[in-house]
Design a protein around this motif. Structure first.
Motif, PDB file in Angstrom:
ATOM      1  N   PRO A 172       0.815  -1.246  -0.053  1.00 17.81           N
ATOM      2  CA  PRO A 172      -0.093   0.068  -0.048  1.00 17.81           C
ATOM      3  C   PRO A 172       0.925   1.365  -0.040  1.00 17.81           C
ATOM      4  N   VAL A 173       0.166   2.399  -0.469  1.00 18.30           N
ATOM      5  CA  VAL A 173       0.820   3.590  -0.418  1.00 18.30           C
ATOM      6  C   VAL A 173       0.197   4.627   0.590  1.00 18.30           C
ATOM      7  N   ALA A 174      -0.736   4.114   1.331  1.00 13.27           N
ATOM      8  CA  ALA A 174      -1.483   4.811   2.407  1.00 13.27           C
ATOM      9  C   ALA A 174      -0.816   5.396   3.403  1.00 13.27           C
ATOM     10  N   GLY A 175      -0.776   6.564   3.684  1.00 16.22           N
ATOM     11  CA  GLY A 175       0.010   7.027   4.904  1.00 16.22           C
ATOM     12  C   GLY A 175       1.552   7.487   4.740  1.00 16.22           C
ATOM     13  N   GLN A 176       1.860   7.140   3.333  1.00 19.28           N
ATOM     14  CA  GLN A 176       3.409   7.581   2.868  1.00 19.28           C
ATOM     15  C   GLN A 176       3.132   8.982   2.113  1.00 19.28           C
ATOM     16  N   ARG A 180       4.635   3.130  -7.455  1.00 16.33           N
ATOM     17  CA  ARG A 180       4.937   1.938  -6.813  1.00 16.33           C
ATOM     18  C   ARG A 180       5.072   0.885  -7.523  1.00 16.33           C
ATOM     19  N   GLY A 181       5.983   0.049  -6.974  1.00 16.12           N
ATOM     20  CA  GLY A 181       6.079  -1.267  -7.768  1.00 16.12           C
ATOM     21  C   GLY A 181       7.579  -1.239  -8.766  1.00 16.12           C
ATOM     22  N   SER A 182       7.713   0.173  -9.091  1.00 20.70           N
ATOM     23  CA  SER A 182       8.697   0.141 -10.164  1.00 20.70           C
ATOM     24  C   SER A 182       9.873  -0.610 -10.021  1.00 20.70           C
TER      25      SER A 182
END
Length: 388
Positions: free
Chosen positions: A74-78, A98-100
């Motif tokens: 997840p990216v939430a909170g970042q 994300r995931g790169s």
């Protein structure tokens, strides 16, 4: 499509671990089949997730599996400075998203090189094996690895797991198991601590036993210098329980993880812990008959990888990368699952694990290019009559 174009497409699928990955896996399947290569799905029980595999080249023994996962964390909170699901080129030689790095960069390289693989005169086949739910426990790895062994009439020999390693060969991975232990005692006034059974006090005894077990392993020279740290670790990451300082807690629980070197048996450690829990139950049920300790699985066990420096897969990857450095890791990956199916397995992929799971994740264009060069050398190797 070139590598960056494919990577941008893959990053645009916000498929988190635990969620349906059908959107990204169907796109990958369509892309592969547009090059006249048949791709097969391995769905989960719900039909909402699927792994994918395919073969490029002749149906003969001795091929190479290229394995990656399609889910991300997840990216939430970042605190992202760009849209995490839009691959962004800031002109600094890095591609953000994300995931790169973990690990769509490797998957993008595989897909971008597919036309060259297909047109080459391969003497040994290349297989793609792309999974789901790696980020929440490597859940699809065992079935996908087994499918690669049983689905095809021929048998692959090698598996390269493309986790980010800066193109260095990773030959070892610790086994990992995450558990939750629940303690049920009796509540009462804090002045009656000797007449009741405090779930918190008992949790602390169990935690101390786990720490001492780790220390006993170290004292017994249960070490492997390939790893850092060189011993198995037992860590308690979260403890909860109690309602007030003057109330004896009737419930408490804690989360703990095991990361074991190959010579230690992860299940034997759990068995010893459960035996100690039983002894505490028997000791304290005379005080509180319903005293109970339960340990449940939080994260399924992920087997270790114990590839040796002299194994053929190590020399193969070293030839492909031109890098003779050999390392080990302590994070979870699907490598041990492929090794358990009889494939000579190692981890090697573009990007740095230091970028994984953090805000503003990136992969450098230089690392992508090194990944492409590795694939070009792999095609050349597998096109040779002398490849073994």
């Amino acid at each position: 499509m070139n590598v960056e174009e494919i990577l941008a497409k893959l990053v645009s699928f916000p498929v988190l671990g635990g969620e349906s990955n059908l959107s990204i896996i169907y796109w990958i399947k369509s892309y592969i089949e547009s090059h006249d290569i048949e791709a097969y799905l391995v769905p989960d029980e719900t039909g909402e997730k699927a792994s994918l595999h395919c073969r490029i080249g002749p149906a003969v023994d001795g091929g190479v599996i290229l394995s990656g996962h399609t889910d991300v964390v997840p990216v939430a909170g970042q605190e992202w400075h760009t849209d995490p699901f839009v691959l962004t080129d800031k002109g600094d030689g890095k591609l953000y998203g994300r995931g790169s790095c973990d690990m769509k960069g490797f998957v993008a390289i595989c897909l971008a090189m597919l036309p060259k693989m297909k047109s080459a005169a391969l003497k040994k086949p290349i297989y793609f094996a792309f999974s789901y739910d790696e980020e929440v426990g490597c859940l699809a790895g065992p079935e996908l690895a087994k499918t690669l062994r049983t689905f095809y009439q021929e048998t692959p020999k090698y598996a390269i797991i493309g986790e980010p390693s800066m193109m260095e060969t990773i030959a070892g991975q610790k086994g990992i198991y995450i558990l939750e232990t629940y303690v049920y005692g009796s509540e009462g006034h804090s002045s009656r601590i000797k007449q009741e059974v405090s779930a918190i006090h008992e949790s602390m005894r169990l935690i101390l036993w786990l720490e001492q077990k780790m220390d006993r392993l170290i004292e017994a020279n249960r070490t492997d210098d390939r790893f850092h740290p060189s011993h198995s670790t037992i860590h308690i990451g979260k403890v909860e329980g109690g309602i007030a300082p003057n109330v004896i807690a009737n419930k408490a629980h804690f989360y703990w993880d095991l990361r074991t070197i190959p010579k230690d048996d992860i299940f034997e450690i759990v068995k010893e812990f459960e035996a100690y829990c039983e002894s505490r139950e028997q000791s304290l049920r005379s005080v509180f008959p319903d005293f109970k300790i339960e340990t449940v699985e939080n994260h399924p066990p992920v087997p270790h990888l114990d590839t040796q420096a002299e194994d053929d897969v190590v020399s193969l990857i070293n030839r492909l990368t031109g890098n003779s450095k050999l390392n080990t890791v302590s994070y979870a990956a699907e490598a041990g699952q492929f090794a358990n199916e009889g494939f000579q397995t190692a981890i090697c992929g573009p990007g740095s694990i230091a970028q994984a799971h953090r805000a503003n994740e990136f992969i450098s264009k230089e690392q992508l290019e090194l990944g492409v060069q590795m694939m070009e050398r792999l095609i050349k190797e597998l096109s040779s009559e002398s490849f073994k």
